[in-house]
Design a protein around this motif. Structure first.
Motif, short mmCIF file in Angstrom:
data_model
loop_
_atom_site.label_atom_id
_atom_site.label_comp_id
_atom_site.label_asym_id
_atom_site.label_seq_id
_atom_site.Cartn_x
_atom_site.Cartn_y
_atom_site.Cartn_z
N ARG A 1 -8.31 -1.69 -7.63
CA ARG A 1 -9.65 -1.67 -7.07
C ARG A 1 -9.62 -2.24 -5.66
O ARG A 1 -8.67 -2.92 -5.28
CB ARG A 1 -10.58 -2.54 -7.92
CG ARG A 1 -10.63 -2.12 -9.36
CD ARG A 1 -11.33 -3.16 -10.19
NE ARG A 1 -10.53 -4.40 -10.14
CZ ARG A 1 -10.97 -5.57 -10.55
NH1 ARG A 1 -12.16 -5.69 -11.05
NH2 ARG A 1 -10.20 -6.64 -10.48
N PRO A 2 -10.63 -1.99 -4.84
CA PRO A 2 -10.65 -2.55 -3.48
C PRO A 2 -10.61 -4.08 -3.48
O PRO A 2 -10.01 -4.69 -2.59
CB PRO A 2 -11.97 -2.04 -2.89
CG PRO A 2 -12.27 -0.79 -3.66
CD PRO A 2 -11.73 -1.03 -5.04
N ILE A 3 -11.22 -4.71 -4.47
CA ILE A 3 -11.21 -6.18 -4.53
C ILE A 3 -9.81 -6.70 -4.82
O ILE A 3 -9.47 -7.84 -4.47
CB ILE A 3 -12.24 -6.70 -5.57
CG1 ILE A 3 -12.43 -8.21 -5.45
CG2 ILE A 3 -11.80 -6.35 -6.97
CD1 ILE A 3 -13.14 -8.63 -4.22
N ASP A 4 -8.96 -5.89 -5.45
CA ASP A 4 -7.59 -6.32 -5.73
C ASP A 4 -6.80 -6.56 -4.45
O ASP A 4 -5.94 -7.45 -4.41
CB ASP A 4 -6.87 -5.29 -6.61
CG ASP A 4 -7.43 -5.25 -8.02
OD1 ASP A 4 -8.00 -6.26 -8.47
OD2 ASP A 4 -7.29 -4.20 -8.67
N LEU A 5 -7.07 -5.80 -3.42
CA LEU A 5 -6.41 -6.03 -2.13
C LEU A 5 -6.83 -7.38 -1.56
O LEU A 5 -6.00 -8.14 -1.05
CB LEU A 5 -6.73 -4.91 -1.15
CG LEU A 5 -6.10 -5.02 0.23
CD1 LEU A 5 -4.59 -5.04 0.14
CD2 LEU A 5 -6.58 -3.90 1.12
N GLN B 1 0.79 -1.23 0.00
CA GLN B 1 0.00 0.00 0.00
C GLN B 1 0.82 1.28 0.00
O GLN B 1 0.32 2.33 0.39
CB GLN B 1 -0.97 0.03 1.18
CG GLN B 1 -2.11 -0.93 1.06
CD GLN B 1 -3.07 -0.56 -0.03
OE1 GLN B 1 -3.47 0.59 -0.13
NE2 GLN B 1 -3.44 -1.51 -0.84
#
Length: 62
Positions: free
Chosen positions: A27-31, A9
């Protein structure tokens, strides 16, 4: 490298990929996917190490 940058991050000082671009477009889903990939890699390595020593897969005698 993509998953490592997303998990960290923050951009690194010296890297072979464009960390700022990755963080800007992630994207948030990538995390979530990066975490799942890292956890599954660790689990696979643990099971492989266990299998190697528990079942002596290194030197099979046929």
């Amino acid at each position: 490298m993509y998953a490592i940058v997303i998990r960290r991050q923050k951009p690194a000082k010296a890297t072979i990929v464009n960390d700022e671009a990755i963080l800007r477009h992630a994207r948030p889903i990538d995390l979530v996917l990066a975490r799942a990939m890292h956890y599954s890699l660790v689990a696979m390595m643990i099971f492989a190490t266990y299998g190697y020593f528990a079942y002596d897969l290194g030197e099979r005698a046929y």
